[in-house]
Design a protein around this motif. Sequence first.
Motif, short mmCIF file in Angstrom:
data_model
loop_
_atom_site.label_atom_id
_atom_site.label_comp_id
_atom_site.label_asym_id
_atom_site.label_seq_id
_atom_site.Cartn_x
_atom_site.Cartn_y
_atom_site.Cartn_z
N LEU A 121 -9.68 11.44 -5.51
CA LEU A 121 -9.00 12.06 -6.87
C LEU A 121 -9.13 11.09 -7.88
O LEU A 121 -9.01 11.50 -9.03
N ALA A 123 0.71 3.79 -2.82
CA ALA A 123 0.25 5.42 -2.36
C ALA A 123 1.43 6.56 -2.66
O ALA A 123 1.24 7.67 -3.11
N GLY A 147 0.74 -1.04 -0.15
CA GLY A 147 -0.08 0.12 0.10
C GLY A 147 0.82 1.22 -0.03
O GLY A 147 0.55 2.38 -0.76
N ALA A 188 -4.81 2.74 -2.11
CA ALA A 188 -3.75 2.83 -1.05
C ALA A 188 -3.95 4.15 -0.36
O ALA A 188 -3.70 4.11 0.99
N SER A 189 -4.02 5.38 -1.18
CA SER A 189 -4.10 6.41 -0.41
C SER A 189 -5.37 6.79 0.79
O SER A 189 -5.22 7.35 1.62
N GLY A 190 -6.30 6.07 0.37
CA GLY A 190 -7.61 5.82 1.22
C GLY A 190 -7.37 5.01 2.72
O GLY A 190 -8.12 5.50 3.74
N GLY A 191 -6.44 4.37 2.60
CA GLY A 191 -6.10 3.57 3.95
C GLY A 191 -7.60 2.69 4.31
O GLY A 191 -8.43 2.57 3.32
N LEU A 192 -7.55 2.34 5.54
CA LEU A 192 -8.76 1.40 5.82
C LEU A 192 -9.83 2.37 5.91
O LEU A 192 -10.95 1.69 5.94
N ASN A 211 0.38 10.54 -7.81
CA ASN A 211 -0.59 10.53 -6.60
C ASN A 211 -0.64 12.06 -6.14
O ASN A 211 0.21 12.63 -5.51
N GLN A 212 -1.64 12.74 -6.80
CA GLN A 212 -1.81 14.11 -6.41
C GLN A 212 -2.38 14.31 -5.13
O GLN A 212 -2.24 15.73 -4.88
N HIS A 213 -2.70 13.55 -4.27
CA HIS A 213 -2.90 13.85 -2.96
C HIS A 213 -1.65 14.48 -2.38
O HIS A 213 -1.49 14.99 -1.40
N LEU A 268 -10.76 8.49 2.68
CA LEU A 268 -10.44 10.05 2.94
C LEU A 268 -11.88 10.92 2.98
O LEU A 268 -11.89 11.97 3.22
N TYR A 307 2.36 8.37 5.35
CA TYR A 307 1.06 7.19 5.01
C TYR A 307 1.09 6.29 6.30
O TYR A 307 2.26 5.92 6.68
N ASP A 308 0.02 5.82 6.50
CA ASP A 308 -0.19 4.59 7.43
C ASP A 308 -1.38 3.84 7.21
O ASP A 308 -2.26 4.25 6.46
N LEU A 309 -1.50 2.74 7.26
CA LEU A 309 -2.70 1.88 6.73
C LEU A 309 -3.70 2.20 7.18
O LEU A 309 -4.46 2.14 6.28
N LEU A 310 -3.74 2.47 8.23
CA LEU A 310 -5.30 2.85 8.70
C LEU A 310 -5.91 4.22 7.88
O LEU A 310 -7.04 3.92 7.51
N ASN A 311 -5.03 5.18 8.06
CA ASN A 311 -5.49 6.37 7.40
C ASN A 311 -5.04 6.68 6.11
O ASN A 311 -5.58 7.61 5.51
N GLY A 312 -4.29 5.65 5.54
CA GLY A 312 -3.79 6.32 4.22
C GLY A 312 -3.28 7.23 4.13
O GLY A 312 -2.17 7.74 5.01
N VAL A 313 -3.36 8.56 3.25
CA VAL A 313 -2.54 9.67 3.33
C VAL A 313 -3.67 10.81 4.05
O VAL A 313 -3.37 11.81 3.54
N TYR A 314 -4.66 10.16 4.56
CA TYR A 314 -5.58 11.38 5.13
C TYR A 314 -4.78 12.28 6.02
O TYR A 314 -5.38 13.58 5.80
N TYR A 315 -4.03 12.09 6.89
CA TYR A 315 -3.00 13.18 7.65
C TYR A 315 -1.99 13.88 6.94
O TYR A 315 -1.20 14.17 7.53
N ARG A 355 -15.28 9.19 8.81
CA ARG A 355 -14.48 8.07 8.27
C ARG A 355 -14.74 6.95 9.40
O ARG A 355 -14.34 5.95 8.84
N MET A 407 -3.08 3.17 -6.59
CA MET A 407 -2.40 4.27 -5.92
C MET A 407 -3.43 5.15 -5.10
O MET A 407 -3.04 5.31 -3.82
N TYR A 408 -4.66 5.36 -5.58
CA TYR A 408 -5.61 5.97 -5.04
C TYR A 408 -6.32 5.26 -4.08
O TYR A 408 -6.74 5.43 -2.98
#
Lengths: 456, 583
Positions: B458, A37, A33, B445-449, A42-44, B452, A110-118, B37, B442-443
């Motif tokens: 995106l 990511a 993951g 994985a960006s969401g995580g568990l 990845n535009q995040h 977002l 990045y972390d598994l739980l939050n993805g790139v939310y933070y 979330r 990619m996206y």
Amino acid sequence: MKKISRRSIVAAILSVAMVIGIAMFVYNYVNDGAAWASFPSNQHIYTNGVIASQRILDRNGVVLYKTSKGKPAYNENKTIRKATLHAVGDTSGNISTSAMHVFTDQLIQYDLLNGVYYHHDNGSDIYLTLDANVCAAALNALDGRSGTVGVYNYKTGQILCMVSAPTFDPKTPPNLSEDNNGAYINRFLSSAYTPGSIFKLVTSAAAIDNMPDLFSRTFTCKGSEKIGNSTVTCLKAHGTFNFKTALADSCNVTYANLATELGRGVLEEYAEKAGFNKGVTVSGISTATGNFGLSGASKSDIAWSGVGQYTDLANPCTYMTYVGAIANGGIPVYPQFLSKVTSENSAASSSYKKNVGSRILSKSTADTLADLMHNNVIQSYGKRNFPGLDLCAKTGTAEVGGGKKPNAWFTGFIRSEEYPLAFIVIVENGGSGIEVAAPVANTVLQAAVKALKASD
Amino acid sequence: MQFLEMMLKAIQQIGSAIPEWIVLLVSSSGSVTTVLRWVMPVLAFFILLQTARSMLVWKKEPEIWAYIDLPNGARLPISHWENTIGRSPSSDIVLNYPTVSRSHAVLVRADDGSWTITDVGSKGGIVVNKRPVEGKSPVYPGDIISLAGVEIALLPIEVEQEQQEDDESSLRKPGKPGRVLFLVTLFQLLTAMQLCTFASEENKTTIIMAFAGLAAFMWLYFIFMRALQRTGFEVETIAFFLTTLGFSVVASAAPGELGKMFFVTIMAVLIFVLLGWFLRDLERAKKARWFMGGAALMLLAANLLLGKIVYGAQNWIYIGAFSFQPSELVKIAFIYAGTATLDRLLAKRNLTMFILFSGACIGTLALLGDFGTASIFFVAFVVIAFMRSGDLATISLICAGTGFAGMLAVRFKPYIAKRFSAWGHVWAYASTTGYQQTRTLMYAASGGLLGLGAGNGLLKHISAADTDLVFGILCEEWGLIVAIIAVCSLVCLAIFTVRCASVGRSSFYVIAACASMSMLLFQTALNVFGSIDFLPLTGVTFPFVSNGGSSMLASWGLLAFVKAADTRKNASFAIKRPKEEIQ
């Protein structure tokens, strides 16, 4: 109807296939993951392929690499840039063991739980354990020759110096098509060389544990001896001496005889303990594995393997860890080069945790080896060549064949509570270990001790 | 009606809280997402858990339609509408006498409660009340049936017994649906709220109206079905839950199409209800098979003549302002035409007609370049063929033949292979043929568990993301947990269908339900695993979730077959209630 109802099992089979597929995806997701990511599209996270804001620093806060507003920049000092290239990484992502490549989780927050939310555009600071100046000193000491220098604290595992040559300036990267002599490879982590005489530290450990009369024996060297169907030679006839001197003089004949006496199983066991065939994990990176195997080996093969030739291969970082374990009373502390991460997002921050392995040598064996290595310096290498350092060491001059000069090795550690540093130096095709690699080690260790003193 | 009051109260409470929510929503969009979330996966989990429990733990107690007195004096209950009689141990009524053929006869109950026996090629023949039977003959309660000299008698169930059975069979009833629907409503409202935090001002009204409309419509459906005294809502609950996710995807990726989506959903549910209602009368349903087969072929032929090529496949028809994918609607007709009752299956023991029909459908789809849909039809074909015949040899042969044809097609039309060239190593083709898959991964994985937040993704900006890569959008915006729950809810439906099959009345319903469920499941697999590079990316939709009217209609339509196989007492509107049957 019974039959037809039973045939509805096909829908159940499809369900099972579906669940298996999803389970496989979850497995990949957990493992890869972060890599997915961190794909630069990845535009995040990225703007034009660069993380908006991040920094990679050395242990003293010297900025090695940073991006601000999406523009990358390296340290101003060219030598530091070249010396820390393999640890920091290049913007094209060619150095796969670099911080930029491996610590992506931390870089993109990045972390598994939050993805790139933070993920925060203010980015994170990644502190490495390296000292930029010590690395620069090591690169200068290699003086244009290929090889690698590693220095680490054998009590905490923090790598102070990790330099691989050839290198290049990441500010002006070379063309991919050019022959870079493997400049993209971090030799410290990702190579394996014939160890030559430094392997005698492994044979010695086996002999100390398995030959009760070892220290009361005397050995005789006539300069060469036929063992099996091959002749083992020394540079000169060493005469008659005890075990201590055998290591100090690095007598091939003696060690070849010890190896055949110890036999295949014991040698393999001690090589395994030293991490051959396995390697170590450095901040999440698996090093290259070395090689030690005697299946199908003849008597002369066993003899040569005991002096670090035959098919023996050592990964520099792994062997340094073995030497560090000797220094640390038999318990390895695995080297790492990620120190800590600081970030506005506390979830992405981390601090240094040391990674202690399980005992590989008994305390007394480790201490005996340390004493022998200390004797090496006094008896053979010359204490004055290492001013101010209470050094324990072993040289190696590994034949590489093909008419090339041998690889020069020098490995060991400082016996000190204040500066508990273990090191390894290889100069490819440099010649004799004591003449070529030892001076490099001295320069780097002096710089390292100075740096530690300054930061205290 | 107690729970209805409870619901009303709860809805009122929510209603009174809405102004506060809106204040919260306007004041700090970030914190809303941060809380939701966590809330949404939990909510989704409970929706699935409640529904799954109700669908998977009911006791499979067979319905009893009559009794058979055997020659040895034993009395055997008849638990299906269609029963094979023969020497074979897999017969429903086993008569282990040397003169009886392995598969001798089929005893069938019609909708009106009358019974018919059909000779399915026996050696010894059938005699009913001393009258020899050619082909088929009606059987009345008390009749003596002689199968090659072995005599059995058909006995009706007695009225008291029927009453008694009614009381005992409470375990066959589904659980209470109101609570789950309440959770779904909450889910819908929170989704709208979440979407509003990222939506532009002009879209907020549309989003709130669409979700409120969906919730209202769902309750309308529920109340209507309660009025018809139906108790099973799990199948619809899952469909409404997935449809909600679909609305969220559309609201995020193409908010302008939300209105269309809403009306299509209403149409889809109507089709679901009408088809379900049509299926309840087996005689009527059987007669429409030929019509459905013809309709399937006509639609595909029209597609071949009038279709427009979109994304490499000629699977769209434009009529004025409307556009639709005929192949989606053909799915319903295909299943319909493929299924059959047991007497028919055993009397005509070959698949030739069905193979020809399937070949025509699948071949046309391949010509249209829609390989994803073609493979979905092929799986449905294999499932139907297996359920009808159990003939693994023929089916393996057909699979091998199709595989070979596929290889030939790739050999002579290399551009087909080129479309799938990135399969298995998309990262190496990240900017060309692996573009969509790498973006999905990619996206995702960006969401995580936890994701977002709906509307905060995106991936939706990638072309066809709201149809083909919708699993990635779920992962990114809703998180891996909800995405997996969405897939698992379909898996639950499939397992439910398998459970229903064992107490099914007619093979017509059982085959149709299993085939349509397999179709939905395989389509989901193609969509999900195609987008994450486990399978080639073929561009099929995720049932209920992908943006697309035709897909929504087909998904709900296929669900009607599942509904028609749900024989739990008073559960399904697609099955007549006992009182209705007596008339």
